[in-house]
Motif scaffolding. Structure first.
Motif, PDB file in Angstrom:
ATOM      1  N   UNK A   1       0.836  -1.204   0.000  1.00 55.62           N
ATOM      2  CA  UNK A   1       0.000   0.000   0.000  1.00 55.62           C
ATOM      3  C   UNK A   1       0.874   1.259   0.000  1.00 55.62           C
ATOM      4  N   UNK A   2       1.926   1.251   0.813  1.00 50.45           N
ATOM      5  CA  UNK A   2       2.816   2.411   0.854  1.00 50.45           C
ATOM      6  C   UNK A   2       3.456   2.654  -0.506  1.00 50.45           C
ATOM      7  N   UNK A   3       3.872   1.594  -1.159  1.00 51.44           N
ATOM      8  CA  UNK A   3       4.495   1.710  -2.488  1.00 51.44           C
ATOM      9  C   UNK A   3       3.494   2.266  -3.499  1.00 51.44           C
ATOM     10  N   UNK A   4       2.264   1.749  -3.462  1.00 49.49           N
ATOM     11  CA  UNK A   4       1.227   2.242  -4.373  1.00 49.49           C
ATOM     12  C   UNK A   4       0.956   3.718  -4.124  1.00 49.49           C
ATOM     13  N   UNK A   5       0.872   4.098  -2.861  1.00 48.03           N
ATOM     14  CA  UNK A   5       0.630   5.508  -2.521  1.00 48.03           C
ATOM     15  C   UNK A   5       1.785   6.386  -2.985  1.00 48.03           C
ATOM     16  N   UNK A   6       3.007   5.896  -2.834  1.00 51.45           N
ATOM     17  CA  UNK A   6       4.193   6.652  -3.230  1.00 51.45           C
ATOM     18  C   UNK A   6       4.237   6.859  -4.735  1.00 51.45           C
ATOM     19  N   UNK A   7       3.865   5.836  -5.479  1.00 49.85           N
ATOM     20  CA  UNK A   7       4.001   5.885  -6.934  1.00 49.85           C
ATOM     21  C   UNK A   7       2.748   6.340  -7.675  1.00 49.85           C
ATOM     22  N   UNK A   8       1.643   6.566  -6.980  1.00 53.07           N
ATOM     23  CA  UNK A   8       0.394   6.855  -7.682  1.00 53.07           C
ATOM     24  C   UNK A   8       0.443   8.142  -8.513  1.00 53.07           C
ATOM     25  N   UNK A   9       1.266   9.093  -8.132  1.00 58.58           N
ATOM     26  CA  UNK A   9       1.356  10.342  -8.889  1.00 58.58           C
ATOM     27  C   UNK A   9       2.590  10.402  -9.777  1.00 58.58           C
ATOM     28  N   UNK A  10       3.267   9.263  -9.930  1.00 58.03           N
ATOM     29  CA  UNK A  10       4.467   9.200 -10.742  1.00 58.03           C
ATOM     30  C   UNK A  10       4.123   8.632 -12.113  1.00 58.03           C
ATOM     31  N   UNK A  11       4.524   9.338 -13.156  1.00 58.07           N
ATOM     32  CA  UNK A  11       4.281   8.836 -14.511  1.00 58.07           C
ATOM     33  C   UNK A  11       5.337   7.791 -14.860  1.00 58.07           C
TER      34      UNK A  11
END
Length: 68
Positions: free
Chosen positions: A39-49
């Motif tokens: 979940x932390x990884x998904x949250x970290x990368x959600x705004x990364x293209x």
């Protein structure tokens, strides 16, 4: 250096030397990790293209080879 900066720099060194997965494993082994990594990884990368992601990977590869 404030504690937050120290933690961030320490994490960056670990990631550079061990990679992200082994850094997480190391921190968990030491008892320093908690929470949901996925979940932390998904949250970290959600705004990364994808372009930003690959650009960052290329930069890390250049640094590992000694170039900047």
């Amino acid at each position: 250096m404030i504690p937050t900066e120290l933690k961030q720099k320490g994490y960056q060194v670990l990631v550079k030397e061990l990679g992200q997965i082994d850094t997480i494993r190391f921190l968990q082994e030491m008892g320093w990790g908690n929470g949901d990594y996925t979940k932390e990884r998904q949250d970290t990368l959600k705004n990364t293209t994808r372009a930003e992601f690959w650009c960052e990977i290329e930069e890390m590869r250049k640094e590992q080879k000694g170039g900047h």
